[in-house]
Structures are given as C-alpha cells and as structure tokens.
Design a protein around this motif. Sequence first.
Motif, short mmCIF file in Angstrom:
data_model
loop_
_atom_site.label_atom_id
_atom_site.label_comp_id
_atom_site.label_asym_id
_atom_site.label_seq_id
_atom_site.Cartn_x
_atom_site.Cartn_y
_atom_site.Cartn_z
N GLN A 166 0.84 -1.19 0.00
CA GLN A 166 0.00 0.00 0.00
C GLN A 166 0.89 1.25 0.00
O GLN A 166 1.74 1.42 0.87
N PRO A 167 0.72 2.14 -0.99
CA PRO A 167 1.45 3.41 -0.95
C PRO A 167 1.10 4.17 0.33
O PRO A 167 0.02 3.99 0.89
N ASP A 168 2.00 5.01 0.77
CA ASP A 168 1.78 5.75 2.01
C ASP A 168 0.56 6.66 1.91
O ASP A 168 0.19 7.12 0.82
N PRO A 169 -0.09 6.93 3.03
CA PRO A 169 -1.22 7.86 3.02
C PRO A 169 -0.81 9.20 2.41
O PRO A 169 0.27 9.71 2.70
N GLY A 170 -1.67 9.74 1.57
CA GLY A 170 -1.38 11.04 0.95
C GLY A 170 -0.48 10.98 -0.25
O GLY A 170 -0.12 12.04 -0.80
N ASP A 171 -0.08 9.80 -0.69
CA ASP A 171 0.78 9.67 -1.87
C ASP A 171 0.07 10.30 -3.07
O ASP A 171 -1.02 9.87 -3.46
N ALA A 183 -2.49 3.25 5.93
CA ALA A 183 -1.51 2.99 7.00
C ALA A 183 -1.72 1.62 7.61
O ALA A 183 -0.77 0.85 7.81
N PHE A 184 -2.98 1.28 7.91
CA PHE A 184 -3.28 -0.02 8.53
C PHE A 184 -2.93 -1.17 7.58
O PHE A 184 -2.24 -2.12 7.98
N TRP A 185 -3.41 -1.07 6.33
CA TRP A 185 -3.22 -2.19 5.41
C TRP A 185 -1.76 -2.35 4.99
O TRP A 185 -1.29 -3.46 4.75
N ILE A 205 3.95 -9.18 -1.10
CA ILE A 205 2.99 -8.09 -1.13
C ILE A 205 3.48 -6.87 -0.35
O ILE A 205 2.71 -5.96 -0.06
N ASP A 206 4.78 -6.84 -0.05
CA ASP A 206 5.34 -5.72 0.70
C ASP A 206 6.36 -4.93 -0.10
O ASP A 206 7.14 -4.15 0.44
N ARG A 207 6.36 -5.10 -1.41
CA ARG A 207 7.34 -4.41 -2.25
C ARG A 207 6.78 -3.09 -2.79
O ARG A 207 5.66 -3.03 -3.28
N ARG A 208 7.61 -2.06 -2.74
CA ARG A 208 7.24 -0.75 -3.28
C ARG A 208 7.82 -0.65 -4.70
O ARG A 208 8.72 0.16 -4.96
N THR A 209 7.29 -1.47 -5.59
CA THR A 209 7.92 -1.65 -6.90
C THR A 209 7.94 -0.36 -7.72
O THR A 209 8.95 -0.03 -8.35
N GLU A 220 15.30 7.93 -18.18
CA GLU A 220 15.05 9.29 -18.67
C GLU A 220 13.78 9.85 -18.05
O GLU A 220 13.70 11.02 -17.67
N SER A 221 12.76 8.98 -17.94
CA SER A 221 11.51 9.37 -17.29
C SER A 221 10.80 8.15 -16.76
O SER A 221 10.95 7.04 -17.29
N VAL A 222 10.05 8.32 -15.68
CA VAL A 222 9.22 7.26 -15.10
C VAL A 222 7.84 7.87 -14.86
O VAL A 222 7.72 8.91 -14.20
N ASP A 223 6.82 7.24 -15.40
CA ASP A 223 5.46 7.74 -15.24
C ASP A 223 4.59 6.58 -14.77
O ASP A 223 4.36 5.63 -15.52
N TYR A 224 4.17 6.63 -13.51
CA TYR A 224 3.31 5.56 -13.01
C TYR A 224 2.28 6.11 -12.04
O TYR A 224 2.43 7.19 -11.49
N LYS A 225 1.22 5.33 -11.85
CA LYS A 225 0.15 5.67 -10.93
C LYS A 225 -0.15 4.44 -10.08
O LYS A 225 0.24 3.32 -10.42
N SER A 226 -0.87 4.63 -8.98
CA SER A 226 -1.26 3.52 -8.11
C SER A 226 -2.74 3.62 -7.78
O SER A 226 -3.34 4.70 -7.83
N VAL A 227 -3.34 2.46 -7.47
CA VAL A 227 -4.74 2.42 -7.04
C VAL A 227 -4.84 1.52 -5.82
O VAL A 227 -4.07 0.58 -5.65
N ARG A 228 -5.85 1.83 -4.97
CA ARG A 228 -6.11 1.03 -3.78
C ARG A 228 -7.47 0.34 -3.96
O ARG A 228 -8.51 0.91 -3.60
#
Length: 250
Positions: A166-171, A183-185, A205-209, A220-228
């Motif tokens: 899980q990305p940090d709260p407020g990411d 935070a909990f998950w 399931i604990d990797r911040r890939t 040169e550039s990295v463009d990514y998004k995350s979803v919960r």
Amino acid sequence: MIHKVYAYRKPIWSEISGKVLELGPGYAQSLRLLQHATLKDGSEAVDPAVIKSYTVIEPNTFLYGGLQKNAEANGFRVSYDTLSYPEGASITTMASGNESVPFMIVKGSLDDPNSIPQAVLDEAPYDSIVTSFSLCTAKDLEASLANIFKLLRPGGTYFFIEHVRQPDPGDPLVIEENGVNAAFWGKFQDIINPVFKVLAHGCNIDRRTGETIAKMGCWESVDYKSVRPNKDFQARLLPLSFGKAIKPSS
C-alpha cells in the motif's frame, strides 16, 4: 477486479511495439490488448506492423500449454527455446502464415545477471520490455530491474503493472483511494508477507515496486500511478502500480 485491471492495463499495452520481451507472462491473457489487425488471409491477429517479435521468459513450465494456446489465438507463430527447455523440441505448434509474428518461449528468469538465458541475450536489445504481476515473485527485485534496463535499447520503454505494498497515506500518485486505510493495510501487508509468500507461490505483497523503479536513477523518465482496490479483503492486500519507464536514448 479483473475488468478493472484490464482498464488500467489496456492504454499501456496499446503502446507496446517493436521487439518485445515479457517476463513471467503466465498464461499471457493480456496479449489480446496488444494492437491487432486484419491480415491478408482475413484472420485477426497481432499487428505485424507494430509488433516485430515477442519473446517471453517464464520459469513455470506448467503454464506453457496455456501460454502457447493464447499466443496462437492471437496469431503468433510459436516456438520454444530448446537450449533452456529441451522438451520444447517435441511440442507441436500451430502452422502459421508468413505474416505471423514470431513468439518464442524461454525457460528462466532475470533474477541473476550471470544466468540470463542465451536466447534472451541473442534477441537483445528490445524496444519494449513488459512485466505484469511478475516482479512480486522475483527472487531479487533489484537485479531483475537492472537486467530489464540492460536489455532495453536506448530510448526503449519498460511497461509494467505490479502488485505492491500500500502506498503511504497522501501519496499523490494514488489515483483511486476507495476509502482504504492505507496505513493499517500497509503495516498488515508487512506483517503477513512471510506467510503470504509461502501460500501464494512466492508472491511478495510488501514491495514498493513503482517507487523502486523511480528511484533507480537511470531512467530518462518514469510515469506511473497507483490504485487502492477495496472490493474485498484480498483486494486490499493487492494494490496496484502501473505505468512505464523510458531508457535514455544516449
């Protein structure tokens, strides 16, 4: 959840082109998201004007039957690398026309820079490299990413969609919060990962890939998004990061 995953993956997969390498494709159901075209014989297949060749490196031979079936269903001309998988010499593949894009199945992984299968090295460099829910099981995440960078041509693109912690709260890169208590998950994932990894065939399931890719410092550039996702218990354990990273052209 499956239809949602395809919604995230489809716009990325439509950009894949040229000589392609995919790591850990499993049954490769996502091949249908590549650009397709109607060939001269009237069949619908992956577009040979967009995809020039497709190499997959898959360690689990149990999956090869389904992998071959899906590749042929998308019009690929399948072969096996008999150096890494000698049994492939006796496997019958579907006859294909001259327009068909070659698709080679290689046994192995990219966990160790000293043991990359020769067939993968022979086809390098690649225009596009793809991972889809496969880096969670990589024995060495950093080594696999370093090898992906190495095997890309200058200016090539790495496309990915991966299970992550899980990305940090407020990411700010999280585009769907869905009311998940991040935070909990996230802490829960850290606690149960040793057991989950055993039960889920090596899936961590604990990797911040996504963060790991962005912090490599070589792109040169990295463009990514995350979803919960928040559909059920399992979904909260498997948030997603997806996007692309471009290698410098020089």
